[in-house]
Design a protein around this motif. Structure first.
Motif, PDB file in Angstrom:
ATOM      1  N   ILE A   1       7.823   5.011 -12.371  1.00  0.00           N
ATOM      2  CA  ILE A   1       9.257   5.093 -12.641  1.00  0.00           C
ATOM      3  C   ILE A   1       9.771   3.718 -13.064  1.00  0.00           C
ATOM      4  CG2 ILE A   1      11.531   5.590 -11.663  1.00  0.00           C
ATOM      5  CD1 ILE A   1      10.052   7.422  -9.641  1.00  0.00           C
ATOM      6  N   ARG A   2      10.338   3.652 -14.266  1.00  0.00           N
ATOM      7  CA  ARG A   2      10.913   2.387 -14.748  1.00  0.00           C
ATOM      8  C   ARG A   2      12.366   2.295 -14.323  1.00  0.00           C
ATOM      9  NH1 ARG A   2       9.934   0.960 -20.898  1.00  0.00           N
ATOM     10  NH2 ARG A   2      11.455  -0.594 -20.226  1.00  0.00           N
ATOM     11  N   LEU A   3      12.661   1.351 -13.451  1.00  0.00           N
ATOM     12  CA  LEU A   3      14.031   1.190 -12.981  1.00  0.00           C
ATOM     13  C   LEU A   3      14.982   0.744 -14.095  1.00  0.00           C
ATOM     14  CD1 LEU A   3      13.349  -0.551  -9.539  1.00  0.00           C
ATOM     15  CD2 LEU A   3      13.862   1.861  -9.968  1.00  0.00           C
ATOM     16  N   ASP A   4      14.461   0.014 -15.065  1.00  0.00           N
ATOM     17  CA  ASP A   4      15.321  -0.462 -16.140  1.00  0.00           C
ATOM     18  C   ASP A   4      15.607   0.620 -17.177  1.00  0.00           C
ATOM     19  OD1 ASP A   4      12.544  -0.716 -16.584  1.00  0.00           O
ATOM     20  OD2 ASP A   4      12.878  -1.958 -18.329  1.00  0.00           O
ATOM     21  N   MET A   5      15.059   1.824 -16.983  1.00  0.00           N
ATOM     22  CA  MET A   5      15.331   2.928 -17.909  1.00  0.00           C
ATOM     23  C   MET A   5      16.276   3.956 -17.295  1.00  0.00           C
ATOM     24  SD  MET A   5      13.660   2.415 -20.757  1.00  0.00           S
ATOM     25  CE  MET A   5      13.436   4.025 -21.527  1.00  0.00           C
TER      26      MET A   5
ATOM     27  N   LEU B   1       0.844  -1.191   0.000  1.00  0.00           N
ATOM     28  CA  LEU B   1       0.000   0.000   0.000  1.00  0.00           C
ATOM     29  C   LEU B   1       0.881   1.243   0.000  1.00  0.00           C
ATOM     30  CD1 LEU B   1      -2.658  -1.149   2.624  1.00  0.00           C
ATOM     31  CD2 LEU B   1      -2.908  -1.096   0.126  1.00  0.00           C
ATOM     32  N   SER B   2       0.631   2.134  -0.950  1.00  0.00           N
ATOM     33  CA  SER B   2       1.532   3.274  -1.148  1.00  0.00           C
ATOM     34  C   SER B   2       0.759   4.583  -1.253  1.00  0.00           C
ATOM     35  CB  SER B   2       2.354   3.070  -2.427  1.00  0.00           C
ATOM     36  OG  SER B   2       3.098   4.221  -2.749  1.00  0.00           O
ATOM     37  N   GLN B   3       1.242   5.595  -0.540  1.00  0.00           N
ATOM     38  CA  GLN B   3       0.689   6.945  -0.629  1.00  0.00           C
ATOM     39  C   GLN B   3       1.783   7.968  -0.933  1.00  0.00           C
ATOM     40  OE1 GLN B   3      -1.117   6.787   3.342  1.00  0.00           O
ATOM     41  NE2 GLN B   3      -3.150   6.835   2.418  1.00  0.00           N
ATOM     42  N   THR B   4       2.868   7.502  -1.537  1.00  0.00           N
ATOM     43  CA  THR B   4       4.038   8.358  -1.762  1.00  0.00           C
ATOM     44  C   THR B   4       3.949   9.188  -3.034  1.00  0.00           C
ATOM     45  OG1 THR B   4       5.262   6.650  -2.980  1.00  0.00           O
ATOM     46  CG2 THR B   4       5.490   6.673  -0.563  1.00  0.00           C
ATOM     47  N   GLY B   5       3.043   8.829  -3.945  1.00  0.00           N
ATOM     48  CA  GLY B   5       2.934   9.566  -5.200  1.00  0.00           C
ATOM     49  C   GLY B   5       3.808   9.027  -6.314  1.00  0.00           C
ATOM     50  N   GLU B   6       4.455   7.881  -6.095  1.00  0.00           N
ATOM     51  CA  GLU B   6       5.232   7.256  -7.165  1.00  0.00           C
ATOM     52  C   GLU B   6       5.386   5.770  -6.884  1.00  0.00           C
ATOM     53  OE1 GLU B   6       9.001   9.377  -6.974  1.00  0.00           O
ATOM     54  OE2 GLU B   6       9.887   7.745  -5.827  1.00  0.00           O
ATOM     55  N   ILE B   7       5.554   5.009  -7.942  1.00  0.00           N
ATOM     56  CA  ILE B   7       5.897   3.604  -7.798  1.00  0.00           C
ATOM     57  C   ILE B   7       7.050   3.291  -8.751  1.00  0.00           C
ATOM     58  CG2 ILE B   7       3.543   2.939  -7.169  1.00  0.00           C
ATOM     59  CD1 ILE B   7       3.296   1.618  -9.927  1.00  0.00           C
ATOM     60  N   GLU B   8       7.804   2.249  -8.427  1.00  0.00           N
ATOM     61  CA  GLU B   8       8.926   1.812  -9.257  1.00  0.00           C
ATOM     62  C   GLU B   8       8.595   0.449  -9.852  1.00  0.00           C
ATOM     63  OE1 GLU B   8      12.720   3.861  -7.012  1.00  0.00           O
ATOM     64  OE2 GLU B   8      11.918   2.008  -6.160  1.00  0.00           O
ATOM     65  N   ILE B   9       8.857   0.308 -11.152  1.00  0.00           N
ATOM     66  CA  ILE B   9       8.527  -0.926 -11.850  1.00  0.00           C
ATOM     67  C   ILE B   9       9.699  -1.346 -12.727  1.00  0.00           C
ATOM     68  CG2 ILE B   9       6.062  -0.362 -11.886  1.00  0.00           C
ATOM     69  CD1 ILE B   9       6.530   0.285 -14.938  1.00  0.00           C
TER      70      ILE B   9
END
Length: 227
Positions: free
Chosen positions: A222-226, A64-72
C-alpha cells in the motif's frame, strides 16, 4: 529490552516465540565471483559497496509482519523471498521459514542500513523444524511473484544451493558474536529473473519437493502517498 511476540505454526502446532533480535545477511551468494559481479552492477546504479561479504544488517524486530500488507512511500520498493532462520529459546530450537526483505531501493542508493530499516519485513506463519529439512537443504526452492496491473508475474525461482550453506550462515553469525537465542535472521535470497519490479503485491514460497510440503505467504503493498 521489550521482546516481540512471533507466532509460528510447526507441524500443525501453534508456537509462540519471543524475539529479541533480528538481522539480515546480505550478499550471501555461494558463488563469490557472481556475488561480486552483482555488487558491481549495484554500484553502477548508485548502491554503495558493502564493507565485507557477506554483510550484516540490523533489522527492527518490530518490523516483522504477518498482517498480509505493508505500507510504503514512493514507487521504488520491492520484496525478495529469503530464507528466514528463527532461533527459539535455545540454540537447538531452530525453525526455517520464508520472509521478504522488502527494501526501499531509492533509499538503498543513499544508505543500505536505512533502506533495510524503513520497510516492514513480512514473514510466513508456517515454519519447518530445521531437523526436518537440513538433510536435503540444497534441494529446497525459493520462489516469488510480483503483482503488476492485477496480474502475478514470476520474479524469483531457484534452489537455495545458490546461497551459502546453513553451516556457513551459523559460522558467520558466530564470527559476529551475535546472540542466536530468540533471534530471527533473514539469511539470503536467490537471483531475480528479470531485475527489480515494483508492484502492488508480493507472493513468496518455500518449496520442499522431497517432503512434498510448502510454505506460502503473500502481502499487499500500500502506497501511502497515493491515498
Amino acid at each position: 529490552m521489550t521482546s516481540t511476540l512471533l507466532p509460528i505454526q510447526v507441524n500443525n502446532e501453534e508456537i509462540q516465540l519471543m524475539i529479541d533480535h533480528c538481522y539480515a545477511i546480505g550478499y550471501a551468494g555461494r558463488d563469490k565471483e557472481k556475488t561480486m559481479e552483482h555488487i558491481i552492477e549495484l554500484e553502477d546504479i548508485g548502491v554503495p559497496r558493502p564493507a565485507e561479504i557477506p554483510a550484516l544488517y540490523p533489522v527492527r524486530k518490530n518490523s516483522l509482519s504477518q498482517t498480509g500488507e505493508i505500507e510504503i512511500l514512493g514507487n521504488e520498493s520491492s520484496g525478495e523471498a529469503e530464507i528466514v532462520i528463527i532461533f527459539g529459546n535455545s540454540e537447538d530450537e531452530v525453525y526455517i521459514t520464508v520472509g521478504s526483505d522488502h527494501t526501499d531501493r531509492g533509499l538503498e542508493t543513499v544508505d543500505i542500513n536505512k533502506s533495510k530499516q524503513i520497510c516492514d519485513k513480512p514473514i510466513a506463519h508456517k515454519a519447518w523444524r530445521l531437523a526436518d529439512v537440513i538433510g536435503h537443504w540444497d534441494e529446497l526452492i525459493l520462489l516469488s511473484q510480483v503483482k503488476m496491473d492485477g496480474k502475478w508475474e514470476d520474479y524469483q525461482r531457484a534452489k537455495i544451493s545458490s546461497i551459502i550453506p546453513y553451516i556457513e550462515i551459523i559460522s558467520f553469525l558466530d564470527k559476529k558474536k551475535l546472540p542466536k537465542q530468540n533471534s530471527v535472521v533473514f539469511s539470503g535470497t536467490v537471483p531475480l529473473l528479470n531485475g527489480f519490479i515494483y508492484g502492488s503485491g508480493f507472493k513468496m514460497s518455500f518449496i520442499d519437493e522431497v517432503r512434498n510440503d510448502e510454505i506460502h505467504a503473500e502481502y499487499t503493498i500500500i502506497r501511502l502517498d497515493m491515498e
